[in-house]
Motif scaffolding. Sequence first.
Motif, PDB file in Angstrom:
ATOM      1  N   ALA A 269       0.847  -1.186   0.000  1.00 49.47           N
ATOM      2  CA  ALA A 269       0.000   0.000   0.000  1.00 49.47           C
ATOM      3  C   ALA A 269       0.888   1.243   0.000  1.00 49.47           C
ATOM      4  O   ALA A 269       1.968   1.254   0.590  1.00 49.47           O
ATOM      5  CB  ALA A 269      -0.914   0.004   1.222  1.00 49.47           C
ATOM      6  N   LEU A 270       0.425   2.284  -0.652  1.00 53.05           N
ATOM      7  CA  LEU A 270       1.173   3.535  -0.750  1.00 53.05           C
ATOM      8  C   LEU A 270       0.630   4.545   0.255  1.00 53.05           C
ATOM      9  O   LEU A 270      -0.594   4.677   0.420  1.00 53.05           O
ATOM     10  CB  LEU A 270       1.088   4.097  -2.170  1.00 53.05           C
ATOM     11  CG  LEU A 270       1.748   3.219  -3.240  1.00 53.05           C
ATOM     12  CD1 LEU A 270       1.405   3.727  -4.637  1.00 53.05           C
ATOM     13  CD2 LEU A 270       3.262   3.179  -3.046  1.00 53.05           C
ATOM     14  N   PHE A 271       1.536   5.242   0.914  1.00 51.25           N
ATOM     15  CA  PHE A 271       1.159   6.163   1.977  1.00 51.25           C
ATOM     16  C   PHE A 271       0.624   7.456   1.389  1.00 51.25           C
ATOM     17  O   PHE A 271       1.260   8.084   0.532  1.00 51.25           O
ATOM     18  CB  PHE A 271       2.370   6.430   2.864  1.00 51.25           C
ATOM     19  CG  PHE A 271       2.080   7.231   4.106  1.00 51.25           C
ATOM     20  CD1 PHE A 271       0.832   7.217   4.692  1.00 51.25           C
ATOM     21  CD2 PHE A 271       3.075   7.990   4.697  1.00 51.25           C
ATOM     22  CE1 PHE A 271       0.564   7.954   5.839  1.00 51.25           C
ATOM     23  CE2 PHE A 271       2.825   8.727   5.845  1.00 51.25           C
ATOM     24  CZ  PHE A 271       1.572   8.714   6.413  1.00 51.25           C
ATOM     25  N   HIS A 272      -0.546   7.866   1.881  1.00 59.60           N
ATOM     26  CA  HIS A 272      -1.205   9.100   1.472  1.00 59.60           C
ATOM     27  C   HIS A 272      -1.237  10.037   2.677  1.00 59.60           C
ATOM     28  O   HIS A 272      -2.256  10.130   3.372  1.00 59.60           O
ATOM     29  CB  HIS A 272      -2.623   8.790   0.986  1.00 59.60           C
ATOM     30  CG  HIS A 272      -3.381   9.972   0.452  1.00 59.60           C
ATOM     31  ND1 HIS A 272      -3.751  11.048   1.233  1.00 59.60           N
ATOM     32  CD2 HIS A 272      -3.846  10.257  -0.789  1.00 59.60           C
ATOM     33  CE1 HIS A 272      -4.409  11.920   0.515  1.00 59.60           C
ATOM     34  NE2 HIS A 272      -4.487  11.463  -0.726  1.00 59.60           N
ATOM     35  N   PRO A 273      -0.130  10.733   2.971  1.00 55.80           N
ATOM     36  CA  PRO A 273      -0.164  11.678   4.093  1.00 55.80           C
ATOM     37  C   PRO A 273      -0.923  12.941   3.709  1.00 55.80           C
ATOM     38  O   PRO A 273      -1.205  13.178   2.522  1.00 55.80           O
ATOM     39  CB  PRO A 273       1.320  11.988   4.326  1.00 55.80           C
ATOM     40  CG  PRO A 273       1.946  11.813   2.988  1.00 55.80           C
ATOM     41  CD  PRO A 273       1.175  10.700   2.312  1.00 55.80           C
ATOM     42  N   ARG A 274      -1.233  13.719   4.695  1.00 55.40           N
ATOM     43  CA  ARG A 274      -1.894  14.990   4.413  1.00 55.40           C
ATOM     44  C   ARG A 274      -0.959  15.832   3.543  1.00 55.40           C
ATOM     45  O   ARG A 274       0.245  15.898   3.789  1.00 55.40           O
ATOM     46  CB  ARG A 274      -2.209  15.714   5.713  1.00 55.40           C
ATOM     47  CG  ARG A 274      -3.134  16.889   5.514  1.00 55.40           C
ATOM     48  CD  ARG A 274      -3.744  17.349   6.797  1.00 55.40           C
ATOM     49  NE  ARG A 274      -4.830  18.290   6.541  1.00 55.40           N
ATOM     50  CZ  ARG A 274      -5.592  18.815   7.474  1.00 55.40           C
ATOM     51  NH1 ARG A 274      -5.417  18.478   8.722  1.00 55.40           N
ATOM     52  NH2 ARG A 274      -6.550  19.657   7.168  1.00 55.40           N
ATOM     53  N   LEU A 303      -3.969   5.789   4.935  1.00 59.67           N
ATOM     54  CA  LEU A 303      -4.235   7.091   5.538  1.00 59.67           C
ATOM     55  C   LEU A 303      -4.333   6.933   7.045  1.00 59.67           C
ATOM     56  O   LEU A 303      -4.533   5.827   7.561  1.00 59.67           O
ATOM     57  CB  LEU A 303      -5.534   7.696   5.009  1.00 59.67           C
ATOM     58  CG  LEU A 303      -5.653   7.950   3.504  1.00 59.67           C
ATOM     59  CD1 LEU A 303      -6.278   6.754   2.801  1.00 59.67           C
ATOM     60  CD2 LEU A 303      -6.491   9.200   3.229  1.00 59.67           C
ATOM     61  N   TYR A 304      -4.234   8.051   7.751  1.00 62.68           N
ATOM     62  CA  TYR A 304      -4.429   8.093   9.197  1.00 62.68           C
ATOM     63  C   TYR A 304      -5.555   9.066   9.506  1.00 62.68           C
ATOM     64  O   TYR A 304      -5.628  10.153   8.929  1.00 62.68           O
ATOM     65  CB  TYR A 304      -3.175   8.593   9.914  1.00 62.68           C
ATOM     66  CG  TYR A 304      -2.058   7.592  10.026  1.00 62.68           C
ATOM     67  CD1 TYR A 304      -1.838   6.894  11.213  1.00 62.68           C
ATOM     68  CD2 TYR A 304      -1.208   7.351   8.963  1.00 62.68           C
ATOM     69  CE1 TYR A 304      -0.800   5.982  11.329  1.00 62.68           C
ATOM     70  CE2 TYR A 304      -0.170   6.443   9.061  1.00 62.68           C
ATOM     71  CZ  TYR A 304       0.030   5.760  10.248  1.00 62.68           C
ATOM     72  OH  TYR A 304       1.055   4.854  10.348  1.00 62.68           O
ATOM     73  N   CYS A 351      -8.872   2.170   0.358  1.00 63.81           N
ATOM     74  CA  CYS A 351      -8.200   2.908   1.425  1.00 63.81           C
ATOM     75  C   CYS A 351      -8.065   2.054   2.676  1.00 63.81           C
ATOM     76  O   CYS A 351      -9.046   1.464   3.141  1.00 63.81           O
ATOM     77  CB  CYS A 351      -8.967   4.194   1.752  1.00 63.81           C
ATOM     78  SG  CYS A 351      -9.030   5.367   0.379  1.00 63.81           S
ATOM     79  N   PHE A 352      -6.855   2.008   3.225  1.00 66.09           N
ATOM     80  CA  PHE A 352      -6.588   1.452   4.546  1.00 66.09           C
ATOM     81  C   PHE A 352      -6.472   2.641   5.488  1.00 66.09           C
ATOM     82  O   PHE A 352      -5.546   3.447   5.337  1.00 66.09           O
ATOM     83  CB  PHE A 352      -5.262   0.695   4.586  1.00 66.09           C
ATOM     84  CG  PHE A 352      -5.131  -0.487   3.671  1.00 66.09           C
ATOM     85  CD1 PHE A 352      -6.214  -1.022   3.007  1.00 66.09           C
ATOM     86  CD2 PHE A 352      -3.887  -1.082   3.486  1.00 66.09           C
ATOM     87  CE1 PHE A 352      -6.082  -2.126   2.183  1.00 66.09           C
ATOM     88  CE2 PHE A 352      -3.743  -2.181   2.661  1.00 66.09           C
ATOM     89  CZ  PHE A 352      -4.833  -2.711   2.006  1.00 66.09           C
ATOM     90  N   VAL A 353      -7.362   2.774   6.453  1.00 68.90           N
ATOM     91  CA  VAL A 353      -7.332   3.948   7.333  1.00 68.90           C
ATOM     92  C   VAL A 353      -7.027   3.511   8.758  1.00 68.90           C
ATOM     93  O   VAL A 353      -7.794   2.765   9.379  1.00 68.90           O
ATOM     94  CB  VAL A 353      -8.658   4.725   7.297  1.00 68.90           C
ATOM     95  CG1 VAL A 353      -8.505   6.031   8.082  1.00 68.90           C
ATOM     96  CG2 VAL A 353      -9.076   5.021   5.857  1.00 68.90           C
ATOM     97  N   VAL A 384     -10.848  -0.284   8.020  1.00 67.73           N
ATOM     98  CA  VAL A 384     -10.447   0.400   9.242  1.00 67.73           C
ATOM     99  C   VAL A 384      -9.395  -0.489   9.886  1.00 67.73           C
ATOM    100  O   VAL A 384      -9.649  -1.656  10.193  1.00 67.73           O
ATOM    101  CB  VAL A 384     -11.622   0.626  10.204  1.00 67.73           C
ATOM    102  CG1 VAL A 384     -11.117   1.218  11.520  1.00 67.73           C
ATOM    103  CG2 VAL A 384     -12.649   1.558   9.573  1.00 67.73           C
ATOM    104  N   VAL A 385      -8.216   0.062  10.053  1.00 67.82           N
ATOM    105  CA  VAL A 385      -7.078  -0.719  10.548  1.00 67.82           C
ATOM    106  C   VAL A 385      -6.895  -0.460  12.039  1.00 67.82           C
ATOM    107  O   VAL A 385      -6.781   0.697  12.467  1.00 67.82           O
ATOM    108  CB  VAL A 385      -5.803  -0.362   9.772  1.00 67.82           C
ATOM    109  CG1 VAL A 385      -4.624  -1.169  10.300  1.00 67.82           C
ATOM    110  CG2 VAL A 385      -5.988  -0.610   8.288  1.00 67.82           C
ATOM    111  N   HIS A 386      -6.905  -1.517  12.811  1.00 69.45           N
ATOM    112  CA  HIS A 386      -6.678  -1.611  14.255  1.00 69.45           C
ATOM    113  C   HIS A 386      -7.974  -1.780  15.040  1.00 69.45           C
ATOM    114  O   HIS A 386      -8.087  -2.698  15.825  1.00 69.45           O
ATOM    115  CB  HIS A 386      -5.836  -0.464  14.807  1.00 69.45           C
ATOM    116  CG  HIS A 386      -4.500  -0.332  14.155  1.00 69.45           C
ATOM    117  ND1 HIS A 386      -3.643  -1.409  14.015  1.00 69.45           N
ATOM    118  CD2 HIS A 386      -3.871   0.727  13.581  1.00 69.45           C
ATOM    119  CE1 HIS A 386      -2.554  -1.005  13.378  1.00 69.45           C
ATOM    120  NE2 HIS A 386      -2.668   0.274  13.104  1.00 69.45           N
ATOM    121  N   VAL A 387      -8.940  -0.874  14.884  1.00 68.72           N
ATOM    122  CA  VAL A 387     -10.259  -1.029  15.543  1.00 68.72           C
ATOM    123  C   VAL A 387     -10.064  -1.397  17.019  1.00 68.72           C
ATOM    124  O   VAL A 387     -10.600  -2.365  17.517  1.00 68.72           O
ATOM    125  CB  VAL A 387     -11.114  -2.109  14.831  1.00 68.72           C
ATOM    126  CG1 VAL A 387     -12.584  -1.945  15.229  1.00 68.72           C
ATOM    127  CG2 VAL A 387     -10.990  -2.041  13.319  1.00 68.72           C
TER     128      VAL A 387
END
Length: 553
Positions: A269-274, A303-304, A351-353, A384-387
């Motif tokens: 996955a590619l990082f999409h920072p702000r 994303l975060y 999206c992985f968030v 949604v990653v972690h939950v």
Amino acid sequence: MTRTPDRAAPADLVVRGARVHTVDPELPEAQALAVRDGRLVWLGRDDGAAAWTGPETRVIEAGGRLVLPGFIDAHNHVRLGSDDACVQLAGAGSLEAVHERIRAWRAEHPDAEWIEGEAFDYSAIAGGRMPRAEDLDPVTGDTPAFVLSYDVHTAWLNTAALRRLGVTAARTELPFGTARTDPETGEPTGFVTDFAVRGLSRDGHRALRELGVPWASPARQYGRLAKSLDDAVRYGITTVVEPQNSLDDLALFDRARSEGRLRSRLVAALFHPRGTTKEDLEEFARAAERYTGDRMRVGPLKLYIDDVVEPRTAALLAPYAGCGQHRGETFYPPEEFASLLTELDARGFQCFVHATGDRGIRTVLDAVDHARAVNGPRDARHQVVHVECLDPADVGRFAELGVVACMQPRHCAPEIAGPGQDWAVNVGEERWHKAWPMRSLREAGATLAFSSDWNVAEMDPMVGIYTAVTRRSLDGGEAWMPSETVDVETAVHGYTMGSAYANFLEDERGSLTVGKLADFTVLSRDILRCPPGDIPGTVAEAVVVGGEVVHTV
């Protein structure tokens, strides 16, 4: 019942005398299987294996052992790995223990220009406070020290490193994080948050490299990656999902593939920072077009929305316990994040968030709901990653919105997040029922994709499966929130078919089904039948990727 195509030629590989748990409801179990040209061509009873066995066929006698589909680790930072050049601080439960390990490391490396450490646990600092430069200074002196927390979300610097990296009261917003300041003096404390968001970004990593931090060098990066890839194969992980990479990092995977180190399959996955631009998105799309093979695929975006509970940077609906009105922050205002996710969804990105707090998770679910309203429903499989801390009101929304719960069972172990640990203390006992609600999500119809989050926790799927089934520490003891355990079949599904589905791989991987890729592992113990306490310590005695035996013991 058997499954078989044309038997015109012998198989390349036959496994017989096994208990094959296929994770395929149409043929749940078999005793033997056959592989030709990297794919499964037959599953059935032992007495049918001879028809597939020729003079050149490799035969594995399983001796009654359990055969499972290869594990798919849906969130594994193989690129971060574990760095042998760092002071290893896992298990250092006090500041004195941290000092002792640094002293020992310095004695072995007297000429080191930097002191680097990893896997620092927040709870090592008494009283729940965050670390400061003066905590490191007595054992590091004028040598700059750069220490990463176990979750790689924060960095801890000594006074010499603050000087070297140019961190001052006037410069706290850094390319690699946010420097915390003393509320009385305004001076930086040495504690840097947002490292996972900034320090692991393309610009943040370049900045660290230009500032001379050895940890960020390409050689050290590749060393971590190669070691982690070797570990993945050893644990029976036949597909790794590396969840956060810049375009620069893809060259590391290309090198690993050319040097024969990429024996597991990879999804990057590619990082999409702000601040990611439309031009960046075009580059991401081109990379996804370039890497489309079953050995290496690029495509999802990471994303975060919030950070983590331990340093109180996750976004909660109600204030942290004992912290006044502090609830943490989201990295985007909710409306802005909803617009962003809607735009990415419209362009076809998955999206992985990252979301750990209940308010962070709700913000992501609201954004997916908005995207579906604007763009129309599609099979997006956003994650949604972690939950970690999920409000009961949002449990059913995962299935309703088609959102995958990508979870790391080991994170909810009592010795990591339970009573007395920073996670449990910070959310407060009245919210413990929200902690990693795996059973509730499954019963509500959500897709569970399980993973390790290496190197935040152990990579071994046996550790994750054991924790999902027991919610106990590795040495036993009392279970924490046992109402949210799952059965072992569900845990195995989460590490195989659940993770395959989460990454659009279910047609090729995740179960042992005729026509699918021949990715599987032979385990030393039948984890579906043994006491749960015996699951840890079970090893992958043989690992097969595409019909090739890539690991044996």
